[in-house]
Design an enzyme around this catalytic site. Structure first.
Site, PDB file in Angstrom:
ATOM      1  N   LYS A   1       1.849   3.706  -8.561  1.00 43.47           N
ATOM      2  CA  LYS A   1       0.532   3.518  -7.962  1.00 43.47           C
ATOM      3  C   LYS A   1      -0.199   2.953  -9.187  1.00 43.47           C
ATOM      4  CE  LYS A   1      -2.589   5.015  -4.188  1.00 43.47           C
ATOM      5  NZ  LYS A   1      -2.572   3.678  -3.850  1.00 43.47           N
TER       6      LYS A   1
ATOM      7  N   ALA B   1      -6.348  -1.349   2.531  1.00 42.80           N
ATOM      8  CA  ALA B   1      -7.329  -1.544   1.736  1.00 42.80           C
ATOM      9  C   ALA B   1      -7.393   0.048   1.234  1.00 42.80           C
ATOM     10  CB  ALA B   1      -8.585  -2.106   2.085  1.00 42.80           C
TER      11      ALA B   1
ATOM     12  N   CYS C   1      -4.784  -7.040  -7.146  1.00 42.40           N
ATOM     13  CA  CYS C   1      -5.201  -6.262  -6.205  1.00 42.40           C
ATOM     14  C   CYS C   1      -6.418  -7.054  -5.571  1.00 42.40           C
ATOM     15  CB  CYS C   1      -5.830  -4.787  -6.334  1.00 42.40           C
ATOM     16  SG  CYS C   1      -6.371  -4.089  -5.358  1.00 42.40           S
TER      17      CYS C   1
ATOM     18  N   GLY D   1       8.069  -2.364  -0.421  1.00 46.39           N
ATOM     19  CA  GLY D   1       7.016  -1.542  -0.307  1.00 46.39           C
ATOM     20  C   GLY D   1       6.670  -1.309   1.301  1.00 46.39           C
TER      21      GLY D   1
END
Lengths: 249, 306
Positions: B45, B70, B127, B260
């Site tokens: 992460k 989110a 991101c 993922g």
């Protein structure tokens, strides 16, 4: 996201509520749903009755539970799930050991399979969902046995074939530290951890790579004993390690 | 039996299926579980300089064609990360994803990661839902170039640049990142979702990233465009759920792939499932190794350096 209507909202004690919602869901005892307060947060909640219509039972400890507790019969209720695994079907004599709102989770099991319920709370005012035959422990002795539910239960541990446990992690840890690991009973424990996604992808609730939301929430005693992080540390919303008081091994 | 091993620069992978950043890779225990479940490598992460809680729930929403999220770059911060991962046993198979808002932040993060023995970083330049970092940095071509050359000159790390698809000119972005060892294409698409009975947004942050099967064609296009134009090594990511999906990415130039969101559908068995599917395909189609498949549909690639 599922949407439903509230059929009943019962105040169980000063801050615990049971909410019955108009849905037909295929859930098994031990499973949970993610409840959503629109515009606010989404939080995991054990089903306290998995028959239809189902119920949740919760303490108002935060913004979301407080908002939900103020809803009225007929108001919309939003959730997703059910998620997680469930308790196995027991045979023989069954005991339930619950601390705090852990009773909600084992209550669903008790309604379906019966058995002896051992419940612990701080004071008599914190008890809820009580039945006459419950065996009660309170920290201050204001109801039932004075002490912890573990102290109340352990002398009876050999009377049972199946034992189902749900409560705060330090309580479960204490029980695992003290229980005779060679007992004949099969012990299953529903764990509680911070959850964000509820579906096994965000890693918030993982203990040694085991996800409470997806691999659990119910684990056998042997599985829990194999988790070196259990009862030692948890993680905050950032994923940072936070040790339990007396958690260091 | 055909070989499914692959290489990204000097990094040899037993198989080309990598755990993507953001899914089940915050805790060291979960990264080990993916590697034990057959992932060829795993990306953590994204880690930043400070502890970050991320957004309040709801942070995910499942839709018919994938997932909106989110999470908000929740992470324990580099110092706590270093503490947890100092004695981590699989550093060579683990790529640390880092994010920042300034060049110096990226450099300092990279140095700390290298300091405890990791040798690869993935730069989160993409991101889509946190202000001041991720794709906001990743759209500033000058800054992207500087981040990569600074990390290159101050560390010995292998550098993967994870780029945002949320730009009109992906090729210019790729060219600004060409000092990286490999491109990771793509991150999630900027998106939102609506709940019609509450008339509220499904994510607390309103805007999030869209991943899963629905974004695969966009990811394939990105891989194709960038491979054709640059010939550089690419790790393909975006909606890969089956071995057939993975093959599509290899044919368009990806040397490895990341999964993922698919873990939501297939859970940990997905790594072995995709790997055995790839192996079978190579055998049945007469390829002796995975590398022979890479980029075969992109005949006019400027050059091929794999």
């Amino acid at each position: 996201m599922q949407h439903s209507r509230i059929i009943e909202l019962t105040k169980e004690n000063k801050d615990v509520f049971t909410l019955k919602f108009d849905s037909t869901i295929a859930a098994r005892p031990g499973q949970f749903i993610m409840i959503w307060s629109p515009g606010g947060k989404e939080i995991p909640m054990s089903l306290s009755d998995t028959s239809n219509p189902p119920t949740i039972t919760f303490r108002t400890f935060g913004e979301t539970t407080k908002t939900i507790a103020k809803l009225k019969v007929g108001d919309r209720f939003f959730y997703r799930g059910p998620y997680g695994n469930s308790y196995p079907v027991p045979t023989g004599r069954v005991a339930y050991v619950a601390g705090g709102t852990g009773l909600a989770s084992v209550n669903a099991m008790m309604l379906k399979y019966g058995g002896d319920v051992y419940v612990g709370a701080r004071t008599k005012d914190d008890l809820f969902l009580l039945r006459n035959d419950f065996r009660i422990a309170t920290d201050d002795g204001s109801a039932g046995f004075k002490g912890t539910v573990i102290d109340l239960f352990l002398p009876h541990v050999n009377e049972y074939d199946y034992i189902f446990v749900c409560g705060p992690e330090p309580m479960v840890k204490t029980m695992l530290d003290r229980i005779d690991r060679k007992i004949k009973a099969k012990v299953y424990i529903s764990l509680e951890r911070l959850m964000k996604c509820g579906v096994g992808i965000c890693d918030s609730c993982s203990i040694n790579g085991v996800r409470v939301c997806k691999d659990g929430t119910v684990f056998s005693m042997e599985e829990v004993l194999s988790l070196s992080e259990f009862g030692v540390y948890k993680r905050n919303e950032a994923g940072k390690i936070e040790f339990f008081v007396n958690g260091k091994r | 039996m055909a070989s499914i091993s692959t290489k990204i620069g000097s990094f040899s992978l037993e198989n080309p299926v990598i755990l993507a950043s953001g899914i089940l890779d915050e805790t060291s225990g979960s990264i080990l579980r993916s590697l034990k479940s057959g992932a060829g490598a795993a990306v953590t992460k994204s880690i930043g300089t400070e502890e970050r809680k991320g957004y309040q729930t709801p942070v995910i929403s499942e839709i018919g064609t994938g997932l909106l999220n989110a999470v908000g770059l929740s992470n324990p911060g580099i110092d706590n990360f270093v503490e947890e991962y100092r004695n981590f046993p699989e550093k060579k198979k683990t790529i640390v994803s880092i994010f920042g808002g300034k060049v110096e932040e990226f450099v300092s993060l990279a140095k700390k990661v290298e300091g405890i023995g990791f040798d690869k970083v993935e730069l989160n330049l993409s991101c889509p839902h946190v202000k001041g970092v991720g794709s906001e940095v990743g759209q500033d071509l000058g800054m992207v170039e500087e981040i990569i050359s600074e990390i290159r000159s101050k560390t010995n790390l292998q550098i993967w640049a994870k780029l945002t698809p949320n730009v009109t000119d992906l090729i210019s972005l790729a060219k600004a990142s060409e000092k990286a060892d490999a491109y990771v294409l793509i991150n999630t698409l900027r998106a939102t979702g609506v709940e019609i009975y509450s008339r509220k947004f499904v994510l607390s942050n309103i805007v999030g990233g869209y991943s899963g099967p629905g974004v695969k064609p966009v990811a394939l296009r990105a891989v194709y465009d960038v491979y054709k134009e640059t010939g550089k090594e690419i790790i393909g990511v975006g909606g890969i759920t089956t071995w057939q999906d993975a093959i599509e990415f290899f044919l368009l130039g990806a040397k490895a792939i990341q999964v993922g969101t698919a873990i939501l559908y297939e859970d940990y068995p997905i790594f072995n499932k995709i790997n055995s599917g790839i192996r079978d395909y190579l055998d049945k189609e007469g390829f002796s190794k995975l590398d022979d498949l890479v980029g075969v549909m992109v005949g006019d690639a400027t050059f091929k350096n794999h």
